[in-house]
Write a protein that holds these residues in place. Structure first.
Motif, PDB file in Angstrom:
ATOM      1  N   ALA A 118       1.108  -1.297   0.003  1.00  0.00           N
ATOM      2  CA  ALA A 118      -0.224  -0.074   0.014  1.00  0.00           C
ATOM      3  C   ALA A 118       0.921   0.812  -0.143  1.00  0.00           C
ATOM      4  CB  ALA A 118      -0.682  -0.025   1.075  1.00  0.00           C
ATOM      5  N   LEU A 119       2.492   1.061   0.565  1.00  0.00           N
ATOM      6  CA  LEU A 119       2.746   2.333  -0.112  1.00  0.00           C
ATOM      7  C   LEU A 119       2.925   2.733  -1.180  1.00  0.00           C
ATOM      8  CD1 LEU A 119       5.681   1.989   2.736  1.00  0.00           C
ATOM      9  CD2 LEU A 119       3.930   3.228   2.996  1.00  0.00           C
ATOM     10  N   ASP A 148      -2.283   0.111  -9.529  1.00  0.00           N
ATOM     11  CA  ASP A 148      -4.142   0.217  -9.677  1.00  0.00           C
ATOM     12  C   ASP A 148      -4.783  -0.259 -10.635  1.00  0.00           C
ATOM     13  OD1 ASP A 148      -4.704   1.088  -6.662  1.00  0.00           O
ATOM     14  OD2 ASP A 148      -4.618   2.494  -7.554  1.00  0.00           O
ATOM     15  N   PRO A 178      -8.560  -2.213  -5.162  1.00  0.00           N
ATOM     16  CA  PRO A 178      -7.516  -1.628  -4.802  1.00  0.00           C
ATOM     17  C   PRO A 178      -7.871  -0.322  -3.352  1.00  0.00           C
ATOM     18  CG  PRO A 178      -9.095  -0.801  -7.040  1.00  0.00           C
ATOM     19  CD  PRO A 178      -9.551  -1.820  -6.026  1.00  0.00           C
ATOM     20  N   VAL A 179      -6.529  -0.068  -2.584  1.00  0.00           N
ATOM     21  CA  VAL A 179      -6.853  -0.045  -1.389  1.00  0.00           C
ATOM     22  C   VAL A 179      -7.864   1.678  -1.474  1.00  0.00           C
ATOM     23  CG1 VAL A 179      -5.146   1.581  -0.226  1.00  0.00           C
ATOM     24  CG2 VAL A 179      -4.570  -0.415  -1.133  1.00  0.00           C
ATOM     25  N   TYR A 180      -7.215   2.524  -2.716  1.00  0.00           N
ATOM     26  CA  TYR A 180      -8.407   3.373  -2.419  1.00  0.00           C
ATOM     27  C   TYR A 180     -10.190   3.941  -2.500  1.00  0.00           C
ATOM     28  CZ  TYR A 180      -9.708   4.210  -7.604  1.00  0.00           C
ATOM     29  OH  TYR A 180      -9.782   3.606  -9.006  1.00  0.00           O
ATOM     30  N   ASN A 237       0.187   5.174   0.359  1.00  0.00           N
ATOM     31  CA  ASN A 237       0.508   6.449   0.422  1.00  0.00           C
ATOM     32  C   ASN A 237      -0.226   7.026   0.267  1.00  0.00           C
ATOM     33  OD1 ASN A 237       1.449   8.298  -1.634  1.00  0.00           O
ATOM     34  ND2 ASN A 237       2.939   6.232  -2.147  1.00  0.00           N
ATOM     35  N   PRO A 238       0.159   8.387   0.971  1.00  0.00           N
ATOM     36  CA  PRO A 238      -0.271   9.384   1.366  1.00  0.00           C
ATOM     37  C   PRO A 238      -1.233  10.071  -0.042  1.00  0.00           C
ATOM     38  CG  PRO A 238       1.439   9.946   2.083  1.00  0.00           C
ATOM     39  CD  PRO A 238       1.887   8.768   1.502  1.00  0.00           C
ATOM     40  N   ASN A 239      -0.641   9.939  -0.940  1.00  0.00           N
ATOM     41  CA  ASN A 239      -0.891  10.154  -2.201  1.00  0.00           C
ATOM     42  C   ASN A 239      -2.621   9.305  -2.403  1.00  0.00           C
ATOM     43  OD1 ASN A 239       0.527  12.146  -2.632  1.00  0.00           O
ATOM     44  ND2 ASN A 239       2.046  10.539  -3.934  1.00  0.00           N
ATOM     45  N   LYS A 289      -5.839  10.869  -3.052  1.00  0.00           N
ATOM     46  CA  LYS A 289      -7.301  10.798  -4.088  1.00  0.00           C
ATOM     47  C   LYS A 289      -8.913   9.596  -3.309  1.00  0.00           C
ATOM     48  CE  LYS A 289      -7.029   6.980  -7.843  1.00  0.00           C
ATOM     49  NZ  LYS A 289      -6.043   5.855  -8.419  1.00  0.00           N
TER      50      LYS A 289
END
Lengths: 243, 129
Positions: free
Chosen positions: A187-188, A207, B11-13, B48-50, B54
């Motif tokens: 996730a980084l 993604d 996806p993480v976001y 990730n901060p981005n 997002k």
């Protein structure tokens, strides 16, 4: 923008990397992965300036008057820092050579690493944390992390990752990390570069990874860690049974 | 507050967005609630901060969150979003239910029949399907 342009490098014998190009934007985090022996760590060394390519260029896109190494924080695969120094002596040496003001190193405090301990007497995991703390204290514009956090226990690794993420948020550095264990680091990364024996095989935003033709062809229906693990298996399979 | 599963194909976001939307419709994040800062949430989740940015920006574009200069992201106090989100979450739930039921080899007729039965409170017959 940081650029490797057609880089060939090695250690005397046949080149480890051959005509490899890569660019990393300011503030972007890229994960390099791939099987053992394809040149992932060498790629970091070239980016760090500690391995000079025999052909090709490295361009950081920074003002030229400063030695670019001052703007790079590199955590190599061997944390070869002065073993006979104590933590506080090393911290002072580092601070003075970088011209930094005195400031606390939160990671060492959280990990309860005594200031007076000799580096050589610390465990491998603690040495990694000392090295990482020093690197982050310089607020680098490019952070290079080789696969070393795996020697750190899960509690301290989480602390270390939190420090790295905070640095990402605060100073927006470019980050290039080499990983073979993907769980916590997946996730980084925003982008994955898969290095194979004959060069870069895949370069995708995280993604978009599932839509990559290689992943699609292999029919991989997994999360990022599963996909990357599978790709490494495939790379080994292809090497043993070339078509 | 949030849970991220890097092993998930989502996806993480997107995982984050779903959890924020769910928090908003279930009242966990009331109107005008101040969302955790990108920096804090990124460190807490080691994401990730981005990626957090997002997710927040997309939620803002979709009307769930509003950003206020210098002070971060807040839950949009407008109510209409909550109703729409309920519909959307139900559509996702229905999709998932149907997909899982078909995977189990249940026929479409049986799915309809059993759903109707469950709705009307009848005991579910196990002689059909």
């Amino acid at each position: 923008m940081i650029r490797l342009d057609n880089v060939t490098c090695g250690y005397g014998g046949s080149p480890v990397l051959s005509r490899v190009s890569l660019s990393v934007a300011e503030g972007e985090t890229v994960m390099i992965t791939g099987p053992n022996g394809v040149g992932k760590s060498s790629m970091l060394r070239v980016l760090a300036g500690s391995l000079v390519p025999s052909k090709g260029n490295v361009d950081y896109g920074w003002p030229e008057e400063r030695d670019p190494r001052h703007l790079i924080g590199y955590l190599p695969d061997c944390t070869c820092i002065y073993r006979s120094l104590r933590v506080n002596q090393l911290e002072r040496l580092h601070r003075e050579s970088y011209g930094l003001p005195r400031s606390p190193l939160p990671l060492l405090e959280k990990a309860s690493i005594p200031e007076s301990a000799r580096i050589g007497e610390l465990s491998g995991g603690h040495r990694v944390l000392v090295h990482l703390s020093l690197i982050l204290s310089t607020r680098p514009r490019l952070i290079l992390l080789d696969e070393v956090l795996n020697t750190v226990d899960p509690y301290l690794r989480d602390l270390a990752l939190q420090e790295i993420v905070t640095a990402m948020a605060d100073t927006k550095p470019a980050v290039v990390m080499v990983n073979l264990v993907f769980g916590e680091t997946a996730a980084l990364a925003e982008r994955v570069v898969f290095l194979d024996y004959d060069g870069i095989k895949l370069d995708e935003p995280v993604d978009q990874l599932r839509h990559n033709p290689l992943v699609q062809a292999a029919g991989i229906e997994k999360g990022i860690p599963g996909m990357l693990t599978e790709l490494i298996h495939i790379a080994h399979g292809e090497r043993r049974n070339p078509q | 507050m949030f849970r991220i599963d890097t092993g998930s194909p989502v996806p993480v976001y997107e995982q984050l967005k779903r959890q924020v939307r769910l928090g908003i419709v279930t009242g966990g994040f009331p109107p005008d609630y101040r969302m955790p800062s990108i920096r804090d949430l990124a460190a807490q989740l080691t994401v990730n901060p981005n990626t957090i940015a997002k997710a927040y920006q997309q939620l803002e574009a979709e009307g769930y969150l509003v950003s206020r200069a210098g002070s971060g992201f807040f839950v949009n106090p407008g109510e209409h979003r909550v109703i729409e989100t309920r519909k959307q979450l139900f559509a996702e739930l229905a999709d998932e239910f149907v997909a899982r039921a078909l995977e189990l080899g249940v026929s479409p007729e049986r799915i309809l029949n059993d759903l109707e039965a469950a709705l009307t409170g009848r005991s579910i017959s196990d002689t059909t399907g």
